[in-house]
Enzyme design. Structure first.
Site, PDB file in Angstrom:
ATOM      1  N   GLY A   1       0.341  -5.429   0.534  1.00  0.00           N
ATOM      2  CA  GLY A   1      -0.545  -5.134  -0.345  1.00  0.00           C
ATOM      3  C   GLY A   1      -0.257  -5.718  -1.812  1.00  0.00           C
TER       4      GLY A   1
ATOM      5  CD  GLU B   1      -3.268  -7.730   1.770  1.00  0.00           C
ATOM      6  OE1 GLU B   1      -2.669  -6.656   1.578  1.00  0.00           O
ATOM      7  OE2 GLU B   1      -3.839  -8.117   2.717  1.00  0.00           O
TER       8      GLU B   1
ATOM      9  CB  ALA C   1      -0.627  -0.052   1.266  1.00  0.00           C
TER      10      ALA C   1
ATOM     11  CD  GLU D   1       0.931  -6.179   4.901  1.00  0.00           C
ATOM     12  OE1 GLU D   1       2.002  -7.000   5.412  1.00  0.00           O
ATOM     13  OE2 GLU D   1       0.300  -6.109   4.018  1.00  0.00           O
TER      14      GLU D   1
HETATM   15  N1  3HC Z   1       4.560   3.612   0.160  1.00  0.00           N
HETATM   16  C1  3HC Z   1       5.050   4.787  -0.083  1.00  0.00           C
HETATM   17  N2  3HC Z   1       6.247   5.137  -0.427  1.00  0.00           N
HETATM   18  C2  3HC Z   1       7.267   4.166  -0.235  1.00  0.00           C
HETATM   19  C3  3HC Z   1       6.860   2.728   0.012  1.00  0.00           C
HETATM   20  C4  3HC Z   1       5.348   2.438   0.405  1.00  0.00           C
HETATM   21  N3  3HC Z   1       4.657   1.406   0.833  1.00  0.00           N
HETATM   22  N4  3HC Z   1       8.100   2.010  -0.092  1.00  0.00           N
HETATM   23  C5  3HC Z   1       8.803   2.677  -0.317  1.00  0.00           C
HETATM   24  N5  3HC Z   1       8.489   3.858  -0.540  1.00  0.00           N
HETATM   25  C6  3HC Z   1       9.367   5.091  -0.887  1.00  0.00           C
HETATM   26  C7  3HC Z   1      10.362   5.434   0.051  1.00  0.00           C
HETATM   27  O1  3HC Z   1       9.803   6.297   0.950  1.00  0.00           O
HETATM   28  C8  3HC Z   1      11.350   6.073  -0.660  1.00  0.00           C
HETATM   29  O2  3HC Z   1      10.952   7.368  -0.938  1.00  0.00           O
HETATM   30  P1  3HC Z   1      12.082   8.714  -0.952  1.00  0.00           P
HETATM   31  O3  3HC Z   1      12.964   8.243  -2.158  1.00  0.00           O
HETATM   32  O4  3HC Z   1      11.258   9.778  -1.180  1.00  0.00           O
HETATM   33  O5  3HC Z   1      13.040   8.768   0.304  1.00  0.00           O
HETATM   34  C9  3HC Z   1      11.165   5.201  -2.153  1.00  0.00           C
HETATM   35  O6  3HC Z   1      10.123   4.872  -2.024  1.00  0.00           O
HETATM   36  C10 3HC Z   1      12.235   4.123  -2.034  1.00  0.00           C
HETATM   37  O7  3HC Z   1      12.391   3.489  -1.080  1.00  0.00           O
HETATM   38  P2  3HC Z   1      13.508   3.048  -0.260  1.00  0.00           P
HETATM   39  O8  3HC Z   1      14.561   3.922  -0.267  1.00  0.00           O
HETATM   40  O9  3HC Z   1      13.409   2.234   0.750  1.00  0.00           O
HETATM   41  O10 3HC Z   1      14.200   1.851  -1.559  1.00  0.00           O
HETATM   42  P3  3HC Z   1      14.888   0.520  -1.204  1.00  0.00           P
HETATM   43  O11 3HC Z   1      15.079   0.098  -2.642  1.00  0.00           O
HETATM   44  O12 3HC Z   1      15.938   0.630  -0.344  1.00  0.00           O
HETATM   45  O13 3HC Z   1      13.835  -0.370  -0.584  1.00  0.00           O
HETATM   46  C11 3HC Z   1      11.438  -1.292  -0.443  1.00  0.00           C
HETATM   47  C12 3HC Z   1      12.453  -0.536  -1.242  1.00  0.00           C
HETATM   48  C13 3HC Z   1      12.046  -2.784  -0.027  1.00  0.00           C
HETATM   49  C14 3HC Z   1      10.321  -1.539  -1.230  1.00  0.00           C
HETATM   50  C15 3HC Z   1      11.444  -0.486   0.867  1.00  0.00           C
HETATM   51  O14 3HC Z   1      11.026   0.714   0.496  1.00  0.00           O
HETATM   52  C16 3HC Z   1      10.275  -1.084   1.750  1.00  0.00           C
HETATM   53  O15 3HC Z   1      10.283  -1.899   2.270  1.00  0.00           O
HETATM   54  N6  3HC Z   1       9.134  -0.356   1.589  1.00  0.00           N
HETATM   55  C17 3HC Z   1       8.143  -0.807   2.369  1.00  0.00           C
HETATM   56  C18 3HC Z   1       7.336  -1.801   2.212  1.00  0.00           C
HETATM   57  C19 3HC Z   1       6.072  -2.306   3.116  1.00  0.00           C
HETATM   58  O16 3HC Z   1       6.268  -2.316   4.188  1.00  0.00           O
HETATM   59  N7  3HC Z   1       4.881  -2.616   2.340  1.00  0.00           N
HETATM   60  C20 3HC Z   1       3.722  -2.770   2.894  1.00  0.00           C
HETATM   61  C21 3HC Z   1       2.741  -1.512   3.161  1.00  0.00           C
HETATM   62  S1  3HC Z   1       1.446  -1.606   4.142  1.00  0.00           S
HETATM   63  C22 3HC Z   1       0.370  -2.542   3.210  1.00  0.00           C
HETATM   64  O17 3HC Z   1       0.718  -2.957   2.107  1.00  0.00           O
HETATM   65  C23 3HC Z   1      -0.965  -2.533   3.775  1.00  0.00           C
HETATM   66  C24 3HC Z   1      -1.947  -3.612   2.954  1.00  0.00           C
HETATM   67  O18 3HC Z   1      -2.058  -4.795   3.637  1.00  0.00           O
HETATM   68  C25 3HC Z   1      -3.168  -3.120   2.810  1.00  0.00           C
END
Ligand code: 3HC
Ligand code: NAI
Length: 697
Positions: free
Chosen positions: A106, A109, A67, A129
């Site tokens: 997500g 999912e 997400a 999450e």
């Molecule tokens: N939403 C919004 N922005 C995100 C994001 C997300 N889920 N994941 C990464 N970004 C952004 C970062 O903030 C960063 O922004 P910036 O350049 O402005 O600082 C940019 O994307 C690049 O991210 P990273 O610097 O972290 O890049 P990496 O290549 O090192 O890592 C990644 C990539 C592995 C995808 C890491 O960013 C990450 O772990 N992201 C979070 C993933 C996550 O937790 N997803 C689950 C979200 S909750 C969900 O999905 C709920 C659902 O069940 C409904």
């Protein structure tokens, strides 16, 4: 020809295949344009003439990283992700997902709603999450058990553990692993579906076998080990419901997800996620860092050995200098043990450990051996004279362009730079103990530090997989300056009636990994003692001084390393040192204090408000760039509870006006210590928060 379905999604028809391309850089977060486009594309291809299979892939380095967490806390925009997933699953035309790169939360999912899943070898998947304070909210807790069982889903959903393609395959989360660019993989997978060699089915229609024992065990373990966290318990509850009807499970999962979304822990954890990334935004970001292909370390004590270990683990050849061969032997022993720890934790093979020690580590007593080293970190005794001597000698032997850094905890980097002919090459690189484990690195920028040298400090941190935070020069920089202040609040409470154990317990219950007295014992009480002695001549007589720790040190008790401190060590777990109560009693008598009782909440309030006050002064003085940098320092270097987001984020949950009221009330008993920082007054008078000062971060 590609047809746009939204700003970030397009689709095309190739033969009998409908291809959907997701393109929301950098990581294909499922923001509302992507959700809307995906829904549109699935609908359009579902009724398109001649389309018999749909394949979804990402045009960026990720399928869908999850997400869009920037949307959390805002009003949801339709279609929400669960609806998109339902539409995919309900599609009469079979859908195959090409999972590659980050396919998290997500993203997983969406893939679970498809009718088949093909992965590329770079897949990283899972349900992170809970690390952001929520649970899978788009069917993950209901669909995953139908593919991989209740036990494996509980593991993924309650820990946030990320897994690679091989493990996903073993679990049954994916159908196969293929090579090649995502678009080709999509066309190939679709062809296989058409040929019947890749089976499709609706995940939601698969049966789930209940596993009440594992569910009960997970619930018990979470209650014992994660009692202060909100989301993991909800994740387990949701997975437990997957053995019932799908629609009921989905509805309850969403309700639990929304509870998590509304929790302060979600706000804290997401703030922490962004803090880790925001700190890289520095004024020197555009400067080109110097190449760092080798690391030098002067001093092989606790810190020098840890820094050398960190360098070796990052693949840098390390030269370490000590005063004599005995000291070198001790350093070698420490580095070997550190690497053994990495082997035990599965981060390094034992052959690789042997190779690092034999080939990448050079031990010397001669600073001339740094002649070709790119970056040298000084980690000798905390003494200005000793350090200046080292900097003079390094200046004489190091090549032009070498970066000279000090790991000093408190001392003035300008004074070290001043004894060299190259102040532009000098900066502070303040590691935290144990240096090969702790993620924080304060990059201390002195008056003359060149922009590219600061950028080099940040580049080194990336290589070492550390979180670098930019700090200006002052006594203790960001973290230790703030620590020196709030630590006094803990000492005052102990003389006024709380016991060190009560203070520790109250703060551990608040969420700190360890209370301040246990931390002092671990760090070594002699370190604080030396600093207090150094600062004694400049101490204002109006300041209240607590000598308890000095009395302890005078007995030769320095904490863990001597077996005694605030606690006694050596038994299975530390126990309070009974002598300490007597020392405290004496100090109370000397100061004519009548002890009173403290509620745990008051302990937390005083400690946190002291921390926030000094942090506000650090910001006001321009030592830290933004509040979020201070949050990162405490999250990654001081065991601050991640779910509380950091001291500045926590301060905003109280509010500037309420903080001022408390400080003024405390000031009635000690107007020297409890002073309202000008920045806090400014926030209160303008109605701003610390978060407002992060804008643009
Ligand atoms: N939403 C919004 N922005 C995100 C994001 C997300 N889920 N994941 C990464 N970004 C952004 C970062 O903030 C960063 O922004 P910036 O350049 O402005 O600082 C940019 O994307 C690049 O991210 P990273 O610097 O972290 O890049 P990496 O290549 O090192 O890592 C990644 C990539 C592995 C995808 C890491 O960013 C990450 O772990 N992201 C979070 C993933 C996550 O937790 N997803 C689950 C979200 S909750 C969900 O999905 C709920 C659902 O069940 C409904
Ligand atoms: P330590 O006492 O364990 O190690 C210092 C080492 O420097 C000793 O092994 C000593 O032999 C060596 N040394 C002294 N003079 C030398 C010289 N002229 N040439 C070569 N080696 C010399 O001290 P520690 O704890 O490792 O601290 C080192 C520095 O790191 C200090 O500035 C300290 O303030 C800072 N620091 C300490 C932290 C901690 O938790 N211990 C955390 C962060 C910074």
């Amino acid at each position: 020809m590609m047809t746009p379905a939204s700003d970030t999604v397009s689709y095309e028809i190739v033969g009998r295949t409908g291809l959907i391309e997701l393109n929301n850089p950098p990581v294909n977060a499922a923001s509302h344009h992507l959700r809307h486009g995906l829904m549109q594309a699935v609908r359009a291809l579902g009724v398109a003439d001649g389309v018999e299979v749909i394949a979804i892939y990402g045009a960026t380095r990720a399928f869908i990283a999850g997400a869009d967490i920037r949307e959390f806390g805002k009003t949801p925009v339709e279609p929400i992700l669960p609806a998109v997933c339902l539409a995919i699953e309900a599609s009469d035309v079979p859908v195959v997902a090409i999972m590659h790169g980050a396919t998290l939360g997500g993203g997983l999912e969406v893939a679970l709603s498809a009718h088949a899943r093909v992965a590329l070898p770079d897949l990283v998947t899972g349900f992170p999450e809970v690390t952001l304070g929520v649970i899978p909210g788009a069917g993950g807790t209901q669909r995953a058990p139908r593919l991989i069982g209740v036990a494996a889903t509980l593991d993924l959903a309650t820990t946030g553990r990320r897994i690679m393609a091989d493990e996903a395959m073993e679990l049954g989360l994916i159908d196969r692993i293929v090579d090649g660019p995502a678009r080709y993989a999509a066309i190939a997978a679709a062809t296989e579906v058409l040929k019947g060699s890749l089976t499709t089915r609706r995940t939601g229609e698969q049966p789930v076998t209940p596993d009440p024992d594992v569910l009960a065990e997970t619930t018990r373990n979470l209650a014992a080990s994660q009692s202060h966290l909100f989301a993991p318990h909800r994740a387990a509850e949701a997975v437990g419901l997957s053995t019932g009807p799908l629609d009921k499970g989905l509805a309850r999962e969403r309700a639990l997800f929304n509870e998590c979304l509304a929790s302060p822990q979600r706000a804290g954890l997401i703030h922490a996620f962004f803090a880790e990334r925001a700190v890289a935004k520095i004024p020197e970001a555009d400067a080109t860092p110097r190449d760092i292909g080798s690391l030098g370390v002067v001093g092989g004590g606790t810190m020098g050995s840890g820094i050398a270990t960190a360098g070796l683990l990052a693949g840098l050849p390390v030269t370490l200098a000590e005063q004599d061969d005995d000291a070198l032997d001790r350093a070698f022993g420490t580095i070997s043990r550190n690497l053994d720890g990495a082997v035990k934790r599965g981060k390094l093979g034992s052959e690789a450990r042997d190779a690092l020690l034999a080939e990448d580590l050079i031990l010397t007593t001669d600073l001339a051996d740094f002649a070709r080293t790119d970056l040298i970190v000084e980690a000798v005794f905390e003494d200005m004279g000793v350090k200046q001597d080292i900097f003079r000698r390094l200046d004489a032997v190091c090549k032009p362009g070498a970066v000279l850094a000090s790991n000093t905890s408190y001392l003035d980097i300008n004074k070290l730079a001043a004894v060299t002919q190259r102040p532009g090459d000098v900066l502070g690189l303040h590691f935290f103990s144990p240096a090969h484990v702790m993620r924080l690195l304060e990059v201390v920028v002195a008056d003359g530090t060149a922009a590219e040298v600061t950028a080099t400090g940040f580049a080194l941190a990336r290589k070492l997989r550390k979180v670098a935070v930019r700090s200006g020069v002052c006594d203790g920089f960001i973290g230790n300056r703030i620590l020196a202040h709030y630590r006094k609040a803990a000492d005052y409470m102990v003389v006024d009636g709380a016991s060190p154990q009560q203070v520790d317990r109250a703060l551990e219950t608040f969420g700190f990994a360890m209370g301040p007295f246990a931390v002092s014992d671990l760090a070594g009480l002699d370190i604080g003692w030396a600093t207090r002695k150094r600062l004694a001549p400049t101490r204002d007589p109006a300041e209240r001084y607590v000598a308890v720790a000095d009395r302890i040190c005078e007995r030769g008790w320095f904490g863990r390393k001597t077996g005694q401190g605030f606690y006694l060590y050596g038994k299975e777990r530390p126990v309070p040192n009974p002598e300490i109560a007597r020392i405290i009693e004496d100090e109370r008598t000397k100061a004519s204090v009548t002890p009173r009782s403290f509620e745990d909440q008051e302990i937390v309030d005083r400690y946190m408000i002291a921390m926030i006050s000094e942090a506000a002064r650090v910001l006001g003085d321009g030592i830290a760039q933004r509040p979020i940098d201070i949050d990162a320092v405490f999250l990654f270097g001081y065991g601050f509870p991640r779910f509380r987001g950091g001291p500045m984020h926590y301060a905003d949950t109280i509010g500037a006006a309420a903080l001022i009221d408390r400080i003024e009330a405390y000031a009635a008993e000690d107007a020297f210590f409890w002073q309202v920082p000008p920045l806090l007054r400014h926030l209160a008078s303008t109605g701003q928060t610390f978060a407002d000062l992060n804008k643009g971060a």
